[in-house]
Design a protein around this motif. Structure first.
Motif, PDB file in Angstrom:
ATOM      1  N   GLU A 170       8.630   0.825 -10.463  1.00  0.00           N
ATOM      2  CA  GLU A 170       7.691   1.362  -9.483  1.00  0.00           C
ATOM      3  C   GLU A 170       8.350   2.458  -8.657  1.00  0.00           C
ATOM      4  N   LEU A 171       7.511   3.314  -8.118  1.00  0.00           N
ATOM      5  CA  LEU A 171       7.920   4.365  -7.199  1.00  0.00           C
ATOM      6  C   LEU A 171       7.422   4.016  -5.809  1.00  0.00           C
ATOM      7  N   LEU A 172       8.289   4.150  -4.818  1.00  0.00           N
ATOM      8  CA  LEU A 172       7.921   4.006  -3.414  1.00  0.00           C
ATOM      9  C   LEU A 172       8.171   5.336  -2.727  1.00  0.00           C
ATOM     10  N   VAL A 173       7.149   5.891  -2.093  1.00  0.00           N
ATOM     11  CA  VAL A 173       7.286   7.146  -1.338  1.00  0.00           C
ATOM     12  C   VAL A 173       7.012   6.865   0.127  1.00  0.00           C
ATOM     13  N   LEU A 174       7.914   7.326   0.996  1.00  0.00           N
ATOM     14  CA  LEU A 174       7.734   7.193   2.440  1.00  0.00           C
ATOM     15  C   LEU A 174       7.244   8.516   3.017  1.00  0.00           C
ATOM     16  N   THR A 175       6.166   8.436   3.778  1.00  0.00           N
ATOM     17  CA  THR A 175       5.561   9.616   4.390  1.00  0.00           C
ATOM     18  C   THR A 175       5.655   9.506   5.901  1.00  0.00           C
ATOM     19  N   ASP A 176       6.006  10.619   6.555  1.00  0.00           N
ATOM     20  CA  ASP A 176       6.160  10.567   8.014  1.00  0.00           C
ATOM     21  C   ASP A 176       4.819  10.755   8.722  1.00  0.00           C
ATOM     22  N   THR A 177       4.838  10.803  10.049  1.00  0.00           N
ATOM     23  CA  THR A 177       3.600  10.876  10.836  1.00  0.00           C
ATOM     24  C   THR A 177       2.860  12.200  10.650  1.00  0.00           C
ATOM     25  N   GLN A 206       4.167  14.271   5.734  1.00  0.00           N
ATOM     26  CA  GLN A 206       5.154  14.870   4.837  1.00  0.00           C
ATOM     27  C   GLN A 206       5.918  13.790   4.068  1.00  0.00           C
ATOM     28  N   GLU A 207       6.054  13.990   2.760  1.00  0.00           N
ATOM     29  CA  GLU A 207       6.844  13.066   1.941  1.00  0.00           C
ATOM     30  C   GLU A 207       8.308  13.225   2.312  1.00  0.00           C
ATOM     31  N   ALA A 208       8.938  12.144   2.742  1.00  0.00           N
ATOM     32  CA  ALA A 208      10.275  12.239   3.327  1.00  0.00           C
ATOM     33  C   ALA A 208      11.353  11.536   2.519  1.00  0.00           C
ATOM     34  N   ALA A 209      10.981  10.548   1.688  1.00  0.00           N
ATOM     35  CA  ALA A 209      11.979   9.803   0.911  1.00  0.00           C
ATOM     36  C   ALA A 209      11.263   9.066  -0.213  1.00  0.00           C
ATOM     37  N   TYR A 210      12.044   8.661  -1.199  1.00  0.00           N
ATOM     38  CA  TYR A 210      11.461   7.840  -2.266  1.00  0.00           C
ATOM     39  C   TYR A 210      12.506   6.879  -2.812  1.00  0.00           C
ATOM     40  N   CYS A 211      12.021   5.828  -3.456  1.00  0.00           N
ATOM     41  CA  CYS A 211      12.862   4.884  -4.191  1.00  0.00           C
ATOM     42  C   CYS A 211      12.264   4.655  -5.566  1.00  0.00           C
ATOM     43  N   LEU A 212      13.123   4.412  -6.538  1.00  0.00           N
ATOM     44  CA  LEU A 212      12.711   3.910  -7.846  1.00  0.00           C
ATOM     45  C   LEU A 212      13.306   2.522  -7.988  1.00  0.00           C
ATOM     46  N   TYR A 213      12.476   1.545  -8.332  1.00  0.00           N
ATOM     47  CA  TYR A 213      12.943   0.171  -8.380  1.00  0.00           C
ATOM     48  C   TYR A 213      12.144  -0.614  -9.413  1.00  0.00           C
ATOM     49  N   THR A 238      15.509  -4.725  -8.371  1.00  0.00           N
ATOM     50  CA  THR A 238      16.615  -3.820  -8.706  1.00  0.00           C
ATOM     51  C   THR A 238      16.286  -2.415  -8.243  1.00  0.00           C
ATOM     52  N   LEU A 239      17.180  -1.830  -7.462  1.00  0.00           N
ATOM     53  CA  LEU A 239      17.019  -0.470  -6.955  1.00  0.00           C
ATOM     54  C   LEU A 239      17.816   0.490  -7.831  1.00  0.00           C
ATOM     55  N   PHE A 240      17.155   1.600  -8.251  1.00  0.00           N
ATOM     56  CA  PHE A 240      17.811   2.580  -9.115  1.00  0.00           C
ATOM     57  C   PHE A 240      18.066   3.913  -8.403  1.00  0.00           C
ATOM     58  N   GLN A 241      17.156   4.308  -7.555  1.00  0.00           N
ATOM     59  CA  GLN A 241      17.346   5.528  -6.774  1.00  0.00           C
ATOM     60  C   GLN A 241      16.803   5.313  -5.365  1.00  0.00           C
ATOM     61  N   CYS A 242      17.473   5.916  -4.394  1.00  0.00           N
ATOM     62  CA  CYS A 242      17.010   5.942  -3.007  1.00  0.00           C
ATOM     63  C   CYS A 242      17.361   7.331  -2.481  1.00  0.00           C
ATOM     64  N   VAL A 243      16.363   8.194  -2.387  1.00  0.00           N
ATOM     65  CA  VAL A 243      16.623   9.609  -2.102  1.00  0.00           C
ATOM     66  C   VAL A 243      15.827  10.052  -0.881  1.00  0.00           C
ATOM     67  N   VAL A 244      16.509  10.715   0.038  1.00  0.00           N
ATOM     68  CA  VAL A 244      15.888  11.267   1.237  1.00  0.00           C
ATOM     69  C   VAL A 244      15.797  12.778   1.085  1.00  0.00           C
ATOM     70  N   LYS A 245      14.689  13.341   1.492  1.00  0.00           N
ATOM     71  CA  LYS A 245      14.521  14.792   1.437  1.00  0.00           C
ATOM     72  C   LYS A 245      15.645  15.471   2.223  1.00  0.00           C
ATOM     73  N   PRO A 246      16.317  16.461   1.636  1.00  0.00           N
ATOM     74  CA  PRO A 246      17.422  17.136   2.337  1.00  0.00           C
ATOM     75  C   PRO A 246      16.976  17.718   3.679  1.00  0.00           C
ATOM     76  N   GLY A 247      17.887  17.617   4.650  1.00  0.00           N
ATOM     77  CA  GLY A 247      17.635  18.201   5.955  1.00  0.00           C
ATOM     78  C   GLY A 247      16.908  17.307   6.938  1.00  0.00           C
ATOM     79  N   ARG A 248      16.543  16.087   6.521  1.00  0.00           N
ATOM     80  CA  ARG A 248      15.832  15.183   7.436  1.00  0.00           C
ATOM     81  C   ARG A 248      16.798  14.657   8.496  1.00  0.00           C
ATOM     82  N   PRO A 249      16.478  14.826   9.771  1.00  0.00           N
ATOM     83  CA  PRO A 249      17.354  14.313  10.827  1.00  0.00           C
ATOM     84  C   PRO A 249      17.290  12.785  10.950  1.00  0.00           C
ATOM     85  N   ASP A 250      16.227  12.188  10.364  1.00  0.00           N
ATOM     86  CA  ASP A 250      16.040  10.745  10.444  1.00  0.00           C
ATOM     87  C   ASP A 250      16.477  10.045   9.158  1.00  0.00           C
TER      88      ASP A 250
END
Length: 291
Positions: A193-200, A203-210, A224-236
């Protein structure tokens, strides 16, 4: 004098290929032996090709193997060595080098741009062979595991909107990392599955593949987690990683939780270790440019 012949796996019987694999990994760091069904499933699930893989025979007996796959990633043809093994009776006789050379020759025939592989960091002889064949270490990878309960507060999940989808949808994200370890790329996680985190701001800010695992009764038993990626430049960034881990691993159930081949210096590795995960294995990722 012993005669060594290198054949394509497609020219061998399945029994010969399986024998080459199982004998090639005798005495290995982990138990990599497989049944025929498991061997076939791995070939299919990880995009490994019988036509591109090679088997060594010494005096007619299977003595070694290299499994290979090729994918096109952002216009480049990328090859992956999905396992190199030589039977104990034939180690130290140059068979590994012959298998690797045959694989590189096939890569060139297929007009591959980059050859990749992963090797257990403690396997110094194998890493030395790969270096002699022109590969260089480009990353260190961690395999982590945790059994039992995992604490994740509701607060960690509250900052962002989480949307799930199919793993292949990750490729549409502008910050999708395509050149990760082969088994952590979306084509190798077909039932994940893909998990995408969106901010307020939406904007799509991060994702995981698991992937979540289930037993024969349908009960949820692993994550099982395979990728955890944050969009470059995010201060959070730190908050995003914590939230992503909470969604991936958070459950009131006692599960076997794993993180597979994450870069060793990734924030997620640091956070998972502090949460009680154990480093069960460390690998190196190696690449070789081809003409």
């Amino acid at each position: 004098m012993r005669e060594t012949i290198i054949k394509r796996l497609s020219e061998c019987t399945l029994v010969e290929a399986l024998e080459a694999w199982n004998k090639g990994f005798e005495g290995y760091f982990i138990d990599a032996t497989m049944t025929l069904d498991a061997f076939l499933a791995r070939m299919v699930n990880e995009g490994l090709s019988p036509a591109l893989s090679v088997v060594a025979f010494v005096d007619g007996k299977p003595a070694g193997i290299v499994l290979n796959g090729v994918r096109t990633i952002r216009g480049d043809k990328i090859a992956w060595n999905g396992g190199t093994g030589v039977a104990q009776a034939y180690r130290g006789q140059g068979i590994g080098k012959k298998l690797m050379q045959a694989s590189l020759d096939i890569y060139r025939e297929e007009k591959v741009n980059i050859a990749t592989l992963e090797a257990i960091r403690a396997n110094a002889p194998a890493i030395e062979l790969y270096k002699r064949m022109g590969y260089s270490i480009v990353d260190r990878l961690a395999v982590l595991q945790h059994k039992g309960m995992y604490e994740s507060s509701a607060e960690q999940k509250a900052y962002y909107v989480a949307v799930t989808g199919r793993t292949q949808e990750a490729a549409r994200l502008p910050f999708y990392e395509a050149m990760t370890a082969w088994q952590t790329q979306w084509p190798s996680i077909r039932d994940g599955e893909l998990l995408v985190l969106t901010d307020t701001d939406g904007q799509e800010a991060a994702y995981c593949l698991y992937r979540h695992g289930f037993d024969s009764s349908g009960a949820h038993v692993s994550a099982t987690l395979f990728q955890c990626v944050v969009k470059p430049g995010r201060p959070d960034r730190d908050k995003l990683v914590r939230c992503a881990l909470a969604h991936t691993f958070g459950s009131p159930r006692e599960l076997t939780r794993r993180a597979f081949n994450l870069p060793l210096d990734h924030d997620a590795v640091r956070l998972l270790l502090s949460a009680g995960f154990e480093l069960t294995s460390e690998q190196v990722m190696m690449t070789r440019m081809l003409e």
